[in-house]
Design a protein around this motif. Structure first.
Motif, mmCIF file in Angstrom:
data_model
loop_
_atom_site.group_PDB
_atom_site.id
_atom_site.type_symbol
_atom_site.label_atom_id
_atom_site.label_comp_id
_atom_site.label_asym_id
_atom_site.label_seq_id
_atom_site.Cartn_x
_atom_site.Cartn_y
_atom_site.Cartn_z
ATOM 1 N N VAL A 175 1.012 -1.297 -0.067
ATOM 2 C CA VAL A 175 -0.022 0.035 0.013
ATOM 3 C C VAL A 175 0.650 1.062 -0.069
ATOM 4 C CG1 VAL A 175 -1.936 1.179 1.301
ATOM 5 C CG2 VAL A 175 -1.770 -0.962 1.303
ATOM 6 N N VAL A 176 0.251 2.153 -0.862
ATOM 7 C CA VAL A 176 1.352 3.488 -0.946
ATOM 8 C C VAL A 176 0.112 4.501 -0.434
ATOM 9 C CG1 VAL A 176 2.203 5.455 -2.123
ATOM 10 C CG2 VAL A 176 2.909 2.970 -2.261
ATOM 11 N N ALA A 233 -3.631 -7.789 -4.610
ATOM 12 C CA ALA A 233 -2.199 -8.176 -4.711
ATOM 13 C C ALA A 233 -1.498 -6.733 -5.641
ATOM 14 C CB ALA A 233 -2.141 -9.170 -5.955
ATOM 15 N N GLY A 234 -0.141 -7.026 -5.621
ATOM 16 C CA GLY A 234 0.478 -5.601 -6.234
ATOM 17 C C GLY A 234 0.539 -4.667 -5.171
ATOM 18 N N THR A 235 0.501 -3.308 -5.890
ATOM 19 C CA THR A 235 0.621 -2.103 -4.957
ATOM 20 C C THR A 235 -0.707 -1.180 -5.273
ATOM 21 O OG1 THR A 235 3.052 -2.042 -5.042
ATOM 22 C CG2 THR A 235 1.841 0.054 -4.504
ATOM 23 N N GLY A 313 -7.494 -4.411 3.311
ATOM 24 C CA GLY A 313 -6.420 -4.486 2.241
ATOM 25 C C GLY A 313 -5.872 -3.149 1.444
ATOM 26 N N GLU A 314 -6.650 -2.071 1.913
ATOM 27 C CA GLU A 314 -6.545 -0.821 1.331
ATOM 28 C C GLU A 314 -5.534 0.186 2.072
ATOM 29 O OE1 GLU A 314 -10.258 1.063 0.055
ATOM 30 O OE2 GLU A 314 -10.790 -0.620 -1.180
ATOM 31 N N GLY A 315 -5.373 -0.418 3.438
ATOM 32 C CA GLY A 315 -4.506 0.441 4.097
ATOM 33 C C GLY A 315 -5.111 1.364 5.220
ATOM 34 N N ILE A 316 -6.499 1.228 5.352
ATOM 35 C CA ILE A 316 -7.213 1.888 6.269
ATOM 36 C C ILE A 316 -6.769 1.487 7.754
ATOM 37 C CG2 ILE A 316 -9.585 2.362 6.882
ATOM 38 C CD1 ILE A 316 -10.211 2.504 4.140
ATOM 39 N N GLY A 317 -6.751 0.322 7.749
ATOM 40 C CA GLY A 317 -6.439 -0.205 8.910
ATOM 41 C C GLY A 317 -5.016 0.198 9.575
#
Length: 385
Positions: A175-176, A233-235, A313-317
């Motif tokens: 995640v970026v 998957a991926g970034t 999986g989106e980085g919110i956590g």
């Protein structure tokens, strides 16, 4: 490709519950808004087989991504489109080529109308940017951004030979967050040159498109896992969220927070949950995630840490956890032994105690308070009805 074969293949990619969730989400959108894929020229020339397979699977599910060709290498974009078309038509996958024109800030109206008509006919639009070869790469990215905005695309995927963005000599970044990571990653030498340029352009796209959508850089071999699993998957590249902090339930949308808990835990909380005293609640601006902390005689207790299932999986956590750990140097919490988040919790905690019913975790708790914290957590009733 028969629907049953497609379904079986997808279930080999991820859990059936994930597949069913994302199929419902993707099919609930307008067909033209499902996804936009931008493969680089290398993939079309030398590694078309996995992309061709992905498109066959998606078409078999009734999902029709817009495929944009020639974003970085426009001089042979017509040939790229013809090659993809030939492979798809050979397998009876309907597709049509659109030769797009436009300016720095917008794609031509004729191209947009053609794309919509092709999707309405049940075919995959293959959009060639060869006519925009005289424009700069930045201008072609501007055309892409305008198309994403007009079609209200929900997922923009850049397909590359690399499995995602990775710092020089470093692992792939899952995640970026543009709000947190941009300055560091765009420092000269932090990323390979091509990836730095791509990240810069993605940042401009995300900042210019009004609707909520996601952007991913991934290898075609992992595209279906990106589209149909919670972990992806991926970034994943995201704007970064505004997280609001409250010390009471006032100002919280009760219906939306209940829906979040039901999505994350797959069952509703008890009605009297909101009558319990609250130390602090951290809420993502779109109610995609929340962390609820209560004061106890022992230490602050994290009673709920929830991320909406489709947003996992989106980085919110990670963003929520950073604020939680900043504001509460010490706290404890519990989780069921079979909860999939347990392994992630194990990486965030200083220690844990396992019982058949609960795992109790802690951070920053003094040794003499560990036993009372564990007893307190184990004695709490369930918050679910």
């Amino acid at each position: 490709m028969e629907a049953e074969i497609v379904q079986r293949f997808l279930e080999s990619v991820g859990a059936k519950a994930d597949i069913d969730l994302y199929l419902r989400l993707h099919r609930a959108q307008r067909k033209e808004s499902f996804a936009m894929l931008a493969p680089n020229a290398q993939i079309v020339k030398t590694a078309l087989d996995p992309l061709h397979f992905d498109l066959r699977i998606l078409a078999g599910l009734g999902l029709l991504p817009v495929v944009v060709l020639g974003l970085l290498e426009p001089k042979d974009a017509d040939a790229q489109a013809a090659r993809v078309s030939e492979w798809l038509l050979e397998d009876d996958v309907p597709c049509e080529i659109v030769r797009a024109t436009g300016e720095a800030a917008a794609i031509g109206a004729d191209a947009v109308a053609a794309i919509r008509a092709i999707v309405a006919r049940g075919a995959i639009p293959l959009v060639s940017l060869q006519a925009a070869a005289a424009l700069t790469a930045e201008a072609r990215f501007g055309m892409l951004a305008s198309l994403v905005a007009i079609l209200e695309t929900r997922k923009l995927v850049f397909l590359s030979r690399r499995p995602g963005l990775a710092p020089n000599s470093g692992p792939i970044l899952p995640v970026v967050s543009l709000a947190v990571d941009t300055q560091r990653l765009l420092t000269p030498g932090a990323l390979p040159r091509g990836q730095a340029m791509l990240l810069k352009q993605i940042k401009l796209i995300i900042e210019s498109v009004p609707q909520r959508f996601s952007v991913t850089v991934v290898n075609p071999l992992q595209l279906l896992r990106e589209l149909f699993t919670v972990n992806g998957a991926g970034t994943l590249i995201r704007r970064g969220s505004r997280i609001d902090v409250h010390t009471t339930w006032e100002g919280i949308d009760r219906g939306r927070i209940e829906a979040l808990f039901a999505s994350a835990f797959e069952r509703p909380v008890r009605g009297d949950f909101f009558a319990q005293p609250l130390a602090r609640i951290f809420v993502e601006e779109n109610y995609s995630g929340a962390a609820v902390v209560q004061e106890t005689p022992v230490a602050p207790y994290l009673t709920k840490f929830a991320v909406e299932r489709q947003a996992q999986g989106e980085g919110i956590g990670g963003e929520l956890w950073s604020l939680l750990a900043r504001d509460f140097p010490s706290f404890f919490w519990r989780s069921r032994p079979l909860n999939p988040i347990g392994s992630w919790y194990g990486k965030q905690c200083d220690g844990l105690a396992r019982t058949p019913e609960w795992h109790v975790f802690w951070r920053g708790i003094q040794p003499e308070m560990l036993e009372p914290a564990i007893r307190y957590a184990l004695a709490l009733p369930s918050d679910f009805g």
